[in-house]
Design an enzyme around this catalytic site. Sequence first.
Site: not given
Ligand code: NCD
Length: 317
Positions: A62, A139
């Site tokens: 991210t 998210h």
């Molecule tokens: C997720 C998160 O941080 O919510 N990861 C992400 O952003 N790709 C999922 C996770 O951490 O399992």
Amino acid sequence: MVDHAWSHRHLLSIADLSVADINTLLGKADTLFDEARKRPKKSEALRGRTIINVFFEASTRTRSSFEVAGKRLGADVINISVATSSVSKGESLLDTVKNLEVMRADALVIRHQASGAPNYVAKHTRASILNAGDGMHEHPTQALLDALTIRRHFGTLSGLTVAICGDIVHSRVARSNAILLGKTGSKVRLCGPKTMMPRDAETLGESATVHANLDEAIDGADVVMMLRIQNERVYGPVMASTREYSRTFGLNARRLAGAKQNVIVMHPGPINRGVELDTHLADDVRSVVLEQVEAGVAVRMAALDLCIGANTEIAPS
Ligand code: NCD
């Protein structure tokens, strides 16, 4: 057709977006995705703009994709890692944000362990706030990049059956995806052990169903999305053992045979190989995990451009 105008200066949650908003953002991201494959050139769209990534929780995909996205649009991007910032000296979230605002940040990308932190900050700043994951809440850019990946595969987000499996209760990814897919007319099946299922699970998506059996959830599915156990948010015992969990709720090729023939397997990452997802299946042709990451850059470019463009509180660059 007249383009739907985007009016949000913040991107805080999927719940805030209409179907028209979702389509506007995905349409723009889809074009950016194709362009990046042809020529990964920088544009000037956000030239002179400053974007600050403020991450209070760990992140690989991210944070880096927000950074790549901002830079591709010509913006200056700065990363603040909380471990080395004054937050570790006791500074409050709002004080941190106020200080960044006077540096004339146009957008702050915030990941925080507290659900609602980006919404709170958004009420106190002129900068655009983009939620990069808040606690167990939402998210939004992850759900949008998942939606773009699904749309590019099936040409639509409606009429599909999407099984989301794993630690539903602690997952902001599950929540944002269930809301988005419910809004756009897909059927969402939420699957996991009772200890990982919210009490109000059915109310997450517009037509969500709850399943305690993985084979039942996968049966005839177009998309199977696997989730990591969010150990950082788990406080009590939720399963007998990792081995038992992966035997009951782990996805492998044998179990995936119950899905549609053209099924795609998704995972937001980080994958715990051999726990929720068999390691061979993670690299199988049906796995689109790297396409999801690729879509992430396009979605974040679209989100930054649209939100900063709609922000009348900040001076033009
Ligand atoms: C997720 C998160 O941080 O919510 N990861 C992400 O952003 N790709 C999922 C996770 O951490 O399992």
